[in-house]
Design a protein around this motif. Structure first.
Motif, PDB file in Angstrom:
ATOM      1  N   THR A   1       7.002   2.518   6.275  1.00  0.00           N
ATOM      2  CA  THR A   1       7.224   1.417   7.223  1.00  0.00           C
ATOM      3  C   THR A   1       8.677   0.934   7.121  1.00  0.00           C
ATOM      4  OG1 THR A   1       6.619  -0.296   5.626  1.00  0.00           O
ATOM      5  CG2 THR A   1       4.820   0.621   6.936  1.00  0.00           C
ATOM      6  N   ASP A   2       9.466   1.554   6.224  1.00  0.00           N
ATOM      7  CA  ASP A   2      10.819   1.080   5.935  1.00  0.00           C
ATOM      8  C   ASP A   2      11.749   1.157   7.149  1.00  0.00           C
ATOM      9  OD1 ASP A   2      10.121   3.803   5.074  1.00  0.00           O
ATOM     10  OD2 ASP A   2      12.264   4.087   4.752  1.00  0.00           O
ATOM     11  N   GLU A   3      11.591   2.206   7.952  1.00  0.00           N
ATOM     12  CA  GLU A   3      12.542   2.354   9.069  1.00  0.00           C
ATOM     13  C   GLU A   3      12.308   1.286  10.127  1.00  0.00           C
ATOM     14  OE1 GLU A   3      12.680   6.490  10.224  1.00  0.00           O
ATOM     15  OE2 GLU A   3      13.165   7.048   8.143  1.00  0.00           O
ATOM     16  N   GLU A   4      11.039   0.975  10.341  1.00  0.00           N
ATOM     17  CA  GLU A   4      10.725  -0.073  11.322  1.00  0.00           C
ATOM     18  C   GLU A   4      11.230  -1.445  10.819  1.00  0.00           C
ATOM     19  OE1 GLU A   4       6.500  -0.573  11.912  1.00  0.00           O
ATOM     20  OE2 GLU A   4       6.948  -2.567  12.747  1.00  0.00           O
ATOM     21  N   TRP A   5      11.007  -1.714   9.517  1.00  0.00           N
ATOM     22  CA  TRP A   5      11.481  -2.990   8.971  1.00  0.00           C
ATOM     23  C   TRP A   5      12.997  -3.081   9.007  1.00  0.00           C
ATOM     24  CZ3 TRP A   5       9.345  -7.436   8.663  1.00  0.00           C
ATOM     25  CH2 TRP A   5       7.957  -7.544   8.526  1.00  0.00           C
ATOM     26  N   PHE A   6      13.641  -1.942   8.783  1.00  0.00           N
ATOM     27  CA  PHE A   6      15.114  -1.910   8.839  1.00  0.00           C
ATOM     28  C   PHE A   6      15.587  -2.440  10.192  1.00  0.00           C
ATOM     29  CE2 PHE A   6      19.269  -0.216   9.586  1.00  0.00           C
ATOM     30  CZ  PHE A   6      19.881  -0.193   8.337  1.00  0.00           C
TER      31      PHE A   6
ATOM     32  N   VAL B   1      14.225  -2.846   1.934  1.00  0.00           N
ATOM     33  CA  VAL B   1      15.241  -3.050   2.975  1.00  0.00           C
ATOM     34  C   VAL B   1      16.023  -4.287   2.550  1.00  0.00           C
ATOM     35  CG1 VAL B   1      15.668  -3.623   5.398  1.00  0.00           C
ATOM     36  CG2 VAL B   1      13.830  -2.021   4.796  1.00  0.00           C
ATOM     37  N   GLU B   2      17.326  -4.111   2.408  1.00  0.00           N
ATOM     38  CA  GLU B   2      18.163  -5.202   1.911  1.00  0.00           C
ATOM     39  C   GLU B   2      19.065  -5.747   3.009  1.00  0.00           C
ATOM     40  OE1 GLU B   2      21.773  -4.120  -0.401  1.00  0.00           O
ATOM     41  OE2 GLU B   2      21.104  -5.655  -1.813  1.00  0.00           O
TER      42      GLU B   2
ATOM     43  N   HIS C   1      20.747  -2.442   4.350  1.00  0.00           N
ATOM     44  CA  HIS C   1      20.598  -1.158   3.658  1.00  0.00           C
ATOM     45  C   HIS C   1      19.136  -0.789   3.500  1.00  0.00           C
ATOM     46  CE1 HIS C   1      24.248  -3.141   1.663  1.00  0.00           C
ATOM     47  NE2 HIS C   1      24.716  -2.268   2.531  1.00  0.00           N
ATOM     48  N   ASN C   2      18.843   0.485   3.697  1.00  0.00           N
ATOM     49  CA  ASN C   2      17.531   1.006   3.303  1.00  0.00           C
ATOM     50  C   ASN C   2      17.733   1.626   1.928  1.00  0.00           C
ATOM     51  OD1 ASN C   2      15.190   2.446   2.835  1.00  0.00           O
ATOM     52  ND2 ASN C   2      14.966   3.125   4.957  1.00  0.00           N
ATOM     53  N   ARG C   3      17.293   0.906   0.881  1.00  0.00           N
ATOM     54  CA  ARG C   3      17.561   1.352  -0.502  1.00  0.00           C
ATOM     55  C   ARG C   3      16.422   2.209  -1.041  1.00  0.00           C
ATOM     56  NH1 ARG C   3      21.557  -3.025  -3.246  1.00  0.00           N
ATOM     57  NH2 ARG C   3      21.247  -1.704  -5.058  1.00  0.00           N
ATOM     58  N   THR C   4      15.492   2.558  -0.198  1.00  0.00           N
ATOM     59  CA  THR C   4      14.299   3.348  -0.589  1.00  0.00           C
ATOM     60  C   THR C   4      13.662   2.722  -1.836  1.00  0.00           C
ATOM     61  OG1 THR C   4      15.461   4.975  -1.970  1.00  0.00           O
ATOM     62  CG2 THR C   4      15.343   5.436   0.415  1.00  0.00           C
ATOM     63  N   ASP C   5      13.116   3.581  -2.733  1.00  0.00           N
ATOM     64  CA  ASP C   5      12.582   3.030  -3.988  1.00  0.00           C
ATOM     65  C   ASP C   5      13.571   3.267  -5.129  1.00  0.00           C
ATOM     66  OD1 ASP C   5      12.417   5.730  -4.332  1.00  0.00           O
ATOM     67  OD2 ASP C   5      10.261   5.807  -4.706  1.00  0.00           O
ATOM     68  N   PHE C   6      14.845   3.549  -4.751  1.00  0.00           N
ATOM     69  CA  PHE C   6      15.855   3.908  -5.757  1.00  0.00           C
ATOM     70  C   PHE C   6      15.889   2.916  -6.921  1.00  0.00           C
ATOM     71  CE2 PHE C   6      20.045   3.472  -7.617  1.00  0.00           C
ATOM     72  CZ  PHE C   6      20.357   4.773  -7.972  1.00  0.00           C
ATOM     73  N   ASP C   7      16.053   1.633  -6.608  1.00  0.00           N
ATOM     74  CA  ASP C   7      16.278   0.665  -7.688  1.00  0.00           C
ATOM     75  C   ASP C   7      15.033   0.457  -8.547  1.00  0.00           C
ATOM     76  OD1 ASP C   7      19.129  -0.590  -6.956  1.00  0.00           O
ATOM     77  OD2 ASP C   7      18.003  -0.238  -5.120  1.00  0.00           O
ATOM     78  N   LEU C   8      13.872   0.289  -7.893  1.00  0.00           N
ATOM     79  CA  LEU C   8      12.653   0.051  -8.694  1.00  0.00           C
ATOM     80  C   LEU C   8      12.325   1.292  -9.524  1.00  0.00           C
ATOM     81  CD1 LEU C   8      10.294  -1.980  -6.321  1.00  0.00           C
ATOM     82  CD2 LEU C   8      11.779  -2.811  -8.152  1.00  0.00           C
ATOM     83  N   ARG C   9      12.534   2.477  -8.956  1.00  0.00           N
ATOM     84  CA  ARG C   9      12.236   3.712  -9.696  1.00  0.00           C
ATOM     85  C   ARG C   9      13.133   3.807 -10.930  1.00  0.00           C
ATOM     86  NH1 ARG C   9      14.333   8.264  -8.277  1.00  0.00           N
ATOM     87  NH2 ARG C   9      14.688   7.554  -6.137  1.00  0.00           N
ATOM     88  N   ARG C  10      14.413   3.504 -10.731  1.00  0.00           N
ATOM     89  CA  ARG C  10      15.352   3.601 -11.854  1.00  0.00           C
ATOM     90  C   ARG C  10      15.055   2.529 -12.904  1.00  0.00           C
ATOM     91  NH1 ARG C  10      19.804   7.481 -12.002  1.00  0.00           N
ATOM     92  NH2 ARG C  10      21.175   5.748 -12.608  1.00  0.00           N
ATOM     93  N   HIS C  11      14.694   1.325 -12.477  1.00  0.00           N
ATOM     94  CA  HIS C  11      14.381   0.283 -13.475  1.00  0.00           C
ATOM     95  C   HIS C  11      13.099   0.627 -14.241  1.00  0.00           C
ATOM     96  CE1 HIS C  11      17.670  -2.332 -12.761  1.00  0.00           C
ATOM     97  NE2 HIS C  11      17.369  -2.530 -11.480  1.00  0.00           N
TER      98      HIS C  11
ATOM     99  N   MET D   1      18.886 -10.577   0.479  1.00  0.00           N
ATOM    100  CA  MET D   1      17.425 -10.609   0.543  1.00  0.00           C
ATOM    101  C   MET D   1      16.910  -9.179   0.418  1.00  0.00           C
ATOM    102  SD  MET D   1      14.425 -10.252   2.347  1.00  0.00           S
ATOM    103  CE  MET D   1      15.186  -9.510   3.757  1.00  0.00           C
ATOM    104  N   GLN D   2      15.988  -9.004  -0.517  1.00  0.00           N
ATOM    105  CA  GLN D   2      15.391  -7.674  -0.732  1.00  0.00           C
ATOM    106  C   GLN D   2      13.974  -7.730  -0.185  1.00  0.00           C
ATOM    107  OE1 GLN D   2      17.814  -5.817  -2.139  1.00  0.00           O
ATOM    108  NE2 GLN D   2      18.981  -7.719  -2.392  1.00  0.00           N
ATOM    109  N   PHE D   3      13.676  -6.894   0.792  1.00  0.00           N
ATOM    110  CA  PHE D   3      12.360  -6.920   1.430  1.00  0.00           C
ATOM    111  C   PHE D   3      11.589  -5.675   0.994  1.00  0.00           C
ATOM    112  CE2 PHE D   3       9.407  -7.242   5.069  1.00  0.00           C
ATOM    113  CZ  PHE D   3       9.102  -8.591   4.962  1.00  0.00           C
ATOM    114  N   PHE D   4      10.473  -5.898   0.299  1.00  0.00           N
ATOM    115  CA  PHE D   4       9.691  -4.810  -0.299  1.00  0.00           C
ATOM    116  C   PHE D   4       8.612  -4.368   0.684  1.00  0.00           C
ATOM    117  CE2 PHE D   4      11.528  -7.457  -3.543  1.00  0.00           C
ATOM    118  CZ  PHE D   4      12.064  -6.547  -4.436  1.00  0.00           C
ATOM    119  N   VAL D   5       8.617  -3.093   1.007  1.00  0.00           N
ATOM    120  CA  VAL D   5       7.691  -2.606   2.053  1.00  0.00           C
ATOM    121  C   VAL D   5       6.991  -1.331   1.588  1.00  0.00           C
ATOM    122  CG1 VAL D   5       9.190  -3.525   3.867  1.00  0.00           C
ATOM    123  CG2 VAL D   5       9.388  -1.122   3.237  1.00  0.00           C
TER     124      VAL D   5
END
Ligand code: GAP
Length: 446
Positions: free
Chosen positions: A214-219, A309-310, A275-285, A206-210
């Motif tokens: 707010t990513d650390e709290e969602w993590f 947050v995955e 995992h906290n994947r930051t915006d790594f994947d969306l930025r790269r895509h 599950m990939q949760f877009f935030v």
């Protein structure tokens, strides 16, 4: 019982009772891929349904997708898998067996292989080289570089490339998530421990877009929710623990990662990764596809690239955890029994129905009860073969929580006995109440 023996017992129980078979066994088997049999597929479906129910159906902020295994090859360049999804491989010059160098260093596999052609003592290891774990194949009739595609090594990328499709179609606002269950493939150098590390497996991710910040709290929220799910599956709480990744363990996409580990018979090992994947994947895509993947909420005047947050759990590893946790050998009234104390919500067969004897109309009554339960979509098993003790034992090792026996008293007052697999307590219940009795006990489980 020594814990390492439990794995051998699970492999043999798995085959004997139809949980898990070696793939293509009649041809000598395929390396580290397994098939699920009639009981195994029910157990695995229960795991997936429990996950989907908690992650999608019971939430308003998560949507599901089912993306393809074959994706555009640029996806894997953008994600970093073509370049970085590698393990250090070393080969023995003498026996040609291959090992993962990092596991040799950690002392996790012997340098003296037992299957060596002409056992030759200690291995003579060559230089380590990077080995990419993705399976490659070709799309279309021409087999050249231009037609190379990969079998996905994780389901996550199918959710990232569909991020805006899902967001717009479902009119979700951030924060929201995309859930997916599906096959993933990795050409592992050292697969093993039965279905723990295989080359074809299933993930529930599950990939949760935030909003960034707010990513650390969602993590933290997702970590505790995921741990609660594992506990709700009925496994022993002291066999679950968390392990935070140090800087040298972090995957290329992660800012922070915590594993939920289970104490398998072979030791503490990863079951799930948060995992906290930051915006790594969306930025790269966005970069590799040339498309804007910004989240725009004009109502709130927001425009940003979300952080992710995955939560990523292996379905097969969860099945292995349930089997290992539930397996017991005990003596009951001087007779040995093997029992799988699976949570009733996870058990492949919910009840077995027996006539005590094959006369006096008992088989007909027992078949009618089994038929009613099946009509109510409860998986049940009818058995009239062998002594009642043998029938109980067959169900105990299949993990069936309740055995319903129709006997002489049933003909007099309509009641049956329901025997509990774990406590062995037998209760008399009117046949017309059996369905409700089971539903009350299954309610809210899993
Ligand atoms: N999308 C993130 C990701 O794939 P991962 O930690 O590499 O993260 C997630 O994999 C989960 O998938 C693991 O925690 C594990 O349960 C399962 N998994 C990974 N490789 C596996 C393998 N070779 N066999 C079985 N399960 C595996």
């Amino acid at each position: 019982m020594p814990q390492r023996d439990v794995m051998d017992k699970l492999v043999s129980l798995g085959k004997r009772r139809g949980f898990i078979f070696q793939s293509s066994e009649i041809y000598g088997g395929t390396g580290s891929v397994w098939d699920y049999g009639p009981l195994g597929i029910e157990l695995k479906r229960n795991v997936k349904e429990s996950w989907w129910s908690r992650m999608v159906h019971r939430r308003a902020d998560v949507e599901g997708v089912d993306a393809s295994v074959l994706m555009h090859p640029r996806v894997w360049e953008a994600s970093g898998h073509v370049e970085g999804f590698t393990d250090p491989l070393v080969e023995c010059r003498r026996c040609k067996l291959r090992f993962r160098e990092d596991q040799l260093a950690a002392g996790r596999c012997g340098k003296k292989p037992s299957r060596a052609p002409g056992d030759h003592g200690a291995c003579e290891l060559g230089e380590a080289r990077r080995f990419n774990l993705m399976f490659r194949t070709f799309m279309g009739p021409v087999e050249d570089e231009g037609s190379t595609v990969y079998l996905r090594p994780e389901t996550a990328q199918g959710s990232y490339v569909n991020f805006l499709n899902v967001q717009m179609a479902s009119r979700q606002r951030i924060p929201f998530g995309i859930a997916q269950i599906g096959k993933a493939f990795r050409n592992e150098i050292t697969p093993g421990h039965f279905i723990f590390r295989t080359r074809e497996f299933e993930q529930a991710e599950m990939q949760f877009f935030v909003e960034p910040g707010t990513d650390e709290e969602w993590f933290e929220r997702w970590l505790s929710d995921r741990l609660a799910w594992h506990r709700a599956l009925g496994v022993r709480a002291d066999r679950l623990r968390l392990h935070e990744h140090g800087p040298d363990e972090l995957a290329h996409y992660a800012k922070k990662a915590v594993d939920i580990q289970y104490r398998f018979p072979f030791g503490w090992s990863e079951l799930e990764g948060i995992h906290n994947r930051t915006d790594f994947d969306l930025r790269r895509h966005a970069e590799y596809s040339g498309k804007r993947l910004l989240y725009i909420d004009s109502g709130r005047g927001q425009r940003f690239l979300p952080y992710v947050v995955e939560t990523a759990v292996g379905v097969d590893r969860t099945v292995l955890m349930l089997l290992a946790d539930a397996y017991r050998e005990e003596e009951v009234g001087g007779v040995e029994r093997v029992v799988l104390s699976l949570d009733p919500g996870m058990a492949p067969v919910k009840a077995a129905v027996f006539p005590l004897v094959k006369k006096d109309g008992l088989p007909e009554r027992a078949r009618a009860i089994a038929g009613e339960l099946r009509k109510a979509a409860l998986p049940v098993f009818y058995d009239e073969a062998g002594s009642i003790g043998r029938r109980y034992r067959r169900q105990d090792e299949a993990g069936t929580p309740w055995c319903i026996t129709v006997d002489g008293e049933t003909n007099r007052d309509g009641s049956v006995t329901i025997r509990d697999r774990d406590t062995l307590v037998q209760e008399r219940v009117h046949a017309s109440r059996v369905h409700a009795w089971m539903r009350e006990r299954l309610e809210g489980r899993g």
